[in-house]
Design a protein around this motif. Structure first.
Motif, short mmCIF file in Angstrom:
data_model
loop_
_atom_site.label_atom_id
_atom_site.label_comp_id
_atom_site.label_asym_id
_atom_site.label_seq_id
_atom_site.Cartn_x
_atom_site.Cartn_y
_atom_site.Cartn_z
N LYS A 1 0.80 -1.22 0.00
CA LYS A 1 0.00 0.00 0.00
C LYS A 1 0.84 1.27 0.00
O LYS A 1 0.48 2.27 -0.61
N TYR A 2 1.99 1.22 0.70
CA TYR A 2 2.80 2.44 0.85
C TYR A 2 4.22 2.32 0.33
O TYR A 2 5.00 3.25 0.44
N LEU A 3 4.57 1.14 -0.21
CA LEU A 3 5.85 0.95 -0.89
C LEU A 3 7.06 1.09 0.01
O LEU A 3 8.08 1.64 -0.38
N PHE A 4 6.97 0.61 1.26
CA PHE A 4 8.16 0.60 2.11
C PHE A 4 8.12 -0.61 3.03
O PHE A 4 7.06 -1.18 3.29
N ASP A 5 9.29 -1.00 3.51
CA ASP A 5 9.42 -2.09 4.47
C ASP A 5 9.54 -1.49 5.86
O ASP A 5 10.41 -0.66 6.12
N CYS A 6 8.66 -1.88 6.75
CA CYS A 6 8.67 -1.36 8.11
C CYS A 6 9.59 -2.20 8.99
O CYS A 6 9.50 -3.44 8.99
N ASN A 7 10.49 -1.53 9.70
CA ASN A 7 11.40 -2.22 10.62
C ASN A 7 11.33 -1.61 12.01
O ASN A 7 12.33 -1.45 12.69
N CYS A 8 10.12 -1.23 12.42
CA CYS A 8 9.95 -0.61 13.73
C CYS A 8 10.06 -1.68 14.83
O CYS A 8 10.18 -2.87 14.56
N SER A 9 9.99 -1.22 16.08
CA SER A 9 10.17 -2.14 17.21
C SER A 9 9.10 -3.21 17.24
O SER A 9 9.37 -4.36 17.59
N ALA A 10 7.87 -2.86 16.88
CA ALA A 10 6.79 -3.85 16.90
C ALA A 10 7.04 -4.95 15.88
O ALA A 10 6.68 -6.10 16.10
N CYS A 11 7.64 -4.59 14.75
CA CYS A 11 7.91 -5.59 13.72
C CYS A 11 9.06 -6.51 14.10
O CYS A 11 9.22 -7.60 13.54
N ASN A 12 9.89 -6.08 15.05
CA ASN A 12 11.04 -6.89 15.46
C ASN A 12 10.78 -7.69 16.73
O ASN A 12 11.69 -8.34 17.24
#
Length: 728
Positions: A524-535
């Protein structure tokens, strides 16, 4: 680069004699897509795709634009490796024509024919001389609404820029409070004043129910204020030539003459003649048109000159990375496509008061070629239909992309009397429209955000002054379109590194598995999220284990979706049966989400859905929790508070497993259960949950907050303490 979220989950309030509590789920706009909305999850999308494989070219382009192309032309255009506007024009087989009607379209009495906006190739994109004269004249005579003061950031915050994150909202390190190392409390408003949208549109499902300009409720007959219909809107007739009965096309409706006149001058006067054709387009396209009209009135263009015919970076020379996603090298799939000009700051006012539509990131050249061509096809149709200038299609294509990445859902609570006597009522929060907000589009994303978006009655103006007078709206209560952002956690600067204020663009951590959430953001937004919740891998592993063993039930350990046998007892998984049940659940989810269903029918569907889900999933799965919450609401609407309380307990259990115990999601569900216990006169237990909810809400809004939910909790606490002291 904020974006809209779909319709939120249902909420409810209950009145019992004099114990009137206005309990409602405070869905925090972008920062918190309600955990109970199955439409926000890729889980539901995956189930739907099992039934509906793929869209046809006509569905991708949308009617009536597709009617002007042969199917073979559409397939060829959508298969091209790069967008080409010349190919779109060549494939255009027939000019759109306005369908025959019983009368020639003319503006109704009191509404003037608007001059054509100059959307030519000039870089200024200024108004034509005639239009400029008209606006100057109407401003002097008071026929045009006064300009709205631009919102800006509170002095504790600023618009920052870095090569790592691009533009963002962060703590202002020059503010004395921040310098002294003091923390900013949760519940702090980030905008100095609430922000109105640059452009907005009512959702098609709410046309005829809400004012199309201000999105307030239309007057009811008993109020004495008549609903104003635009008499210029075309009516479909039976074709007999005798002025037959109107069919499905509904005229635009407004809550006041002021709203009608304001809408006419800013957008409706340009669209009115074409309402039949525009009614068939999706909401984002209609919002893009309204941005196009406002750009023309304000002399703004996204394209400075003749754009290239192929997919090159020249088309993006005026875009900025407002949310910074393209500038974070760890979050880009195709860094080589990013225009070098976008690596420079474009927002030069630190307080955010000078953000313009040109500085929002539209990402057009990073969209898939099929999407680019679909936007150009629709834009060219609109250009031909409405007689726009030759470069309007390219402009409209990019504005459609801008809407995709920057629009917010405008959320409002709809009150309903369940039994007609005012004793028990409920309210549901819906996304009733969408809008593009300039300053709000500066926020970056996190799956564990530290701020949340609020609308209307929860904004700073409404809590401070009670009512708000807006252009075109008059003194009619709070404008549901106004937006502000609240800190949901305490913020403090550490060293010289700026602390970013982040909202959520979609599902937060806990609402869906991490990989699905990341894929949703990627698509949807064309980026990979690497925030704390994703880790947080441990929490993610727990959330993935949602399937029950059909033999051992809860005696066995929950299973992952790809496991072929139970890890506890070794029972083989019947994949065919599971797939069929998943398809059934997908169908039931869709059917039960229809808000127009009669209460009895909705209850039957939800009970069937709960039985199906309980056979397949553990009771802590968040989708099952959503169904329990819906059952609680429906039973409450029917007057069965006992059943409503039981199902709300189950919903709270699922929420507490999937979200941190101090999260806004837990606070909202605790408030619901407290209200049900209060209305069911379970006083001691109600007080326990009311006090727990007060602690949670204070953590998000601050102890001195006038947030309506918190004020209502205080009232409930006072009543309960008095009742317990007297009778227990």
């Amino acid at each position: 680069m904020a974006t809209k979220s779909p319709v939120t989950g249902h909420t409810y309030t209950h009145n019992n004699n004099n114990m009137h509590n206005q309990l409602h789920n405070h869905n925090q706009g972008h920062s918190h897509d309600h955990h109970q909305d199955p439409k926000t999850t890729t889980y539901r999308e995956r189930l739907r795709q099992a039934v509906n494989k793929s869209k046809t070219p006509e569905e991708i382009v949308s009617n009536p634009a597709a009617a002007c192309y042969q199917p073979t032309d559409l397939i060829r255009l959508l298969a091209m490796p790069a967008h080409s506007y010349s190919a779109v024009k060549k494939a255009f087989n027939s000019r759109p024509c306005i369908k025959s009607r019983s009368r020639t379209w003319t503006p109704a009495s009191g509404l003037d024919l608007l001059p054509k906006l100059n959307q030519g190739t000039k870089g200024t994109g200024a108004l034509s001389a005639q239009a400029a004269t008209r606006i100057a004249t109407t401003t002097r005579t008071g026929n045009i609404a006064p300009s709205v003061e631009r919102s800006k950031l509170d002095t504790q915050f600023q618009v920052g820029f870095s090569m790592a994150y691009g533009h963002s909202i962060e703590l202002n390190m020059e503010n004395e409070t921040i310098k002294d190392g003091n923390a900013i409390d949760s519940g702090t408003y980030i905008f100095d004043s609430d922000e109105l949208p640059y452009a907005s549109v009512v959702d098609k499902d709410w046309r005829g129910k809400l004012c199309e300009e201000c999105l307030r409720n239309l007057p009811v007959e008993d109020d004495g204020d008549a609903v104003l219909e635009c008499r210029s809107c075309p009516r479909l007739t039976d074709g007999s030539g005798g002025g037959g009965e109107d069919l499905e096309l509904r005229p635009a409706k407004f809550c006041s003459r002021e709203c009608l006149e304001l809408a006419w001058r800013t957008w409706h006067g340009y669209e009115c003649k074409f309402m039949e054709e525009l009614d068939q387009f999706e909401q984002d396209t209609r919002l893009a048109l309204r941005i196009f009209w406002r750009n023309g009135q304000e002399g703004v263009r996204l394209i400075t000159g003749e754009a290239a015919e192929t997919n090159t970076n020249s088309i993006d020379t005026l875009t900025s990375k407002a949310a910074g996603l393209s500038l974070n090298n760890n979050n880009i799939n195709s860094v080589n496509k990013v225009d070098e000009a976008n690596r420079k700051p474009r927002v030069h006012s630190k307080d955010g008061s000078q953000v313009s539509i040109q500085e929002l990131y539209h990402n057009f050249d990073r969209l898939p070629p099929k999407t680019q061509m679909a936007l150009l096809i629709k834009a060219h149709y609109l250009q031909e239909l409405m007689g726009l200038s030759k470069n309007a299609a390219r402009e409209l294509a990019q504005i459609q992309a801008l809407v995709k990445f920057n629009s917010f859902a405008i959320k409002s609570k709809i009150y309903q009397d369940a039994d007609g006597d005012g004793r028990i009522c409920h309210q549901e929060e819906y996304a009733v429209g969408s809008g593009v907000y300039l300053l709000a589009s500066m926020f970056n994303h996190s799956c564990a955000p530290n701020a949340m978006v609020v609308f209307g009655m929860h904004g700073k103006t409404s809590l401070r002054d009670g009512l708000e007078t807006t252009p075109g709206g008059g003194d009619k209560g709070v404008d549901p379109r106004v937006l502000n952002v609240l800190t949901s956690k305490s913020l403090k600067a550490y060293g010289s590194v700026p602390t970013q204020v982040e909202i959520s663009y979609g599902p937060t951590g806990g609402r869906m598995p991490t990989e699905e959430r990341k894929e949703c953001l990627r698509q949807k937004y064309l980026f990979d999220c690497n925030c704390s919740a994703c880790n947080d891998r441990y929490a993610e592993t727990l959330r993935k284990r949602v399937f029950k063993c059909q033999k051992g039930n809860y005696a066995c350990r929950p299973m992952l979706g790809d496991e072929e046998e139970c890890p506890s007892c070794g029972e083989k998984v019947d994949c065919n049966t599971r797939d069929k049940m998943m398809q059934l659940i997908a169908q039931l989810l869709g059917d039960a989400s229809d808000p127009t269903l009669p209460l009895s029918r909705r209850l039957t569907l939800l009970k069937t859905l709960e039985v199906s889900q309980s056979r397949l999933f553990v009771d802590t799965y968040i989708i099952y929790g959503h169904t329990c919450d819906q059952l609680a609401m429906v039973y409450t609407q029917s007057g069965d508070l006992g059943q409503g309380t039981q199902w709300c307990r189950k919903a709270l259990k699922a929420v507490m497993v999937n979200f941190p115990h101090d999260s806004i999601e837990v606070a909202q569900e605790t408030l619901k259960l407290a209200g049900l216990l209060f209305n069911n006169q379970q006083h001691k237990e109600a007080l326990k949950h009311v006090q727990a909810a007060i602690v949670l809400y204070r953590g998000h809004y601050g102890a001195e907050s006038k947030e309506p939910d918190l004020l209502e909790l205080y009232k409930m606490e006072e009543v309960l303490k008095s009742t317990i002291k007297e009778y227990y």
